[in-house]
Design an enzyme around this catalytic site. Structure first.
Site: not given
Length: 286
Positions: A56, A58, A110-111, A154
């Site tokens: 997993k 980004s 990604t943020a 999150h």
């Protein structure tokens, strides 16, 4: 017998919920996984070094690894109303960020990518300094005046009020207003050299794990609790309900379009490296 697959995902409730059935051996016939649980900045680095089979990561890190890893069409995090927030200690206007220091979770998140694209439009040519820190340190750092603003992800969406912080902008909301598409946050990738048959088996296992989690949510409760930073059960529940959705089971046309738009814009802005046509085509589609 095939050797176990090395799998890495974050300790966040959505990931422990999604992957529990697979990693706990509850899926007969699925490839056997050997799991590592680590923060997303760690898994981003693992993928960059090509260390594991399935990870997993980004979406912001995806262009850096597409030569070695293929995107899976399931298991990731996309959605509506679930984007990163930019927080400040006192109410500010976006223009006040010029020359300020913003804490970010990692440069390939990604943020941060969404933040850069937003700042390029809202504050063109204006300098914003950034400092990387663990995301669980960001809100205290903003509260205590160590930084001027913080980019959070999150469960911070549900807890930032407890720190007395103000939401300067919801970057996911800004993205949805512009594109009408879901917000791409986290991707599941697998090594291309696993081959088509095994890549399909991995995608099927991830999708089956998602469906098992929905069918029996109590099965993963203790596992989720054991790894959650935010121990309040109601926050874990909110987190899972927000980040585990139809796009987790399958990206579908809208999910894939969102990924393509995000990364095309990022390439155009010079924020990520370019990649060849077809590199984003998912493997093991339903």
């Amino acid at each position: 017998m095939a050797s176990p697959l090395d799998l890495a995902h974050s300790p966040c409730p959505n990931d422990t919920f999604v992957f529990h059935a697979w990693t706990a051996g509850l899926l007969p016939g699925a490839p056997s996984p050997k799991v590592t649980i680590a923060d997303i900045d760690v898994t981003n680095g693992m993928a960059a070094r090509g260390e594991l089979d399935v990870l997993k990561i980004s979406y912001g890190a995806l262009p850096y690894v597409l030569d070695r890893y293929a995107l899976l069409p399931c298991g990731g995090a996309l959605g509506h109303g679930c984007g990163p927030l930019l927080l400040t200690r006192t109410a500010r206007a976006p223009g006040d960020l010029a020359g300020r220091v913003v804490a970010i979770p990692t440069e390939r998140s990604t943020a941060y990518l969404l933040f850069r694209l937003w700042a390029r439009q809202v504050l063109p040519g204006r300098e914003i300094r950034t400092v990387v820190m663990p995301f669980d340190r960001i809100m205290p750092a903003v509260r205590d005046g160590e930084v001027d603003a913080g980019l959070v992800i999150h469960e911070a969406r549900f807890t930032f009020h407890a720190y007395g912080l103000h939401r300067l902008v919801d970057l996911g909301e800004a993205w949805e207003e512009q594109t009408g598409l879901p917000i791409p946050l986290g991707a599941i990738v697998a090594r291309r050299d696993l081959g088509p048959e095994r890549l399909t088996a991995v995608a099927e296992a991830v999708r089956a794990s998602v469906r098992h989690a929905w069918a029996d949510p109590e099965a993963s409760r203790d596992h989720v609790q054991a790894h959650a930073r935010e121990i309040a059960p109601e926050v874990q529940k909110q987190h899972i309900e927000l980040y585990v959705n139809e796009y987790t089971e399958d990206l579908g046309p809208d999910g894939l379009a969102a990924v393509r738009v995000l990364l095309d814009r990022a390439v155009e802005a010079g924020a990520v490296p370019s990649f060849p046509p077809g590199a984003l085509d998912p493997v093991g589609a339903a």
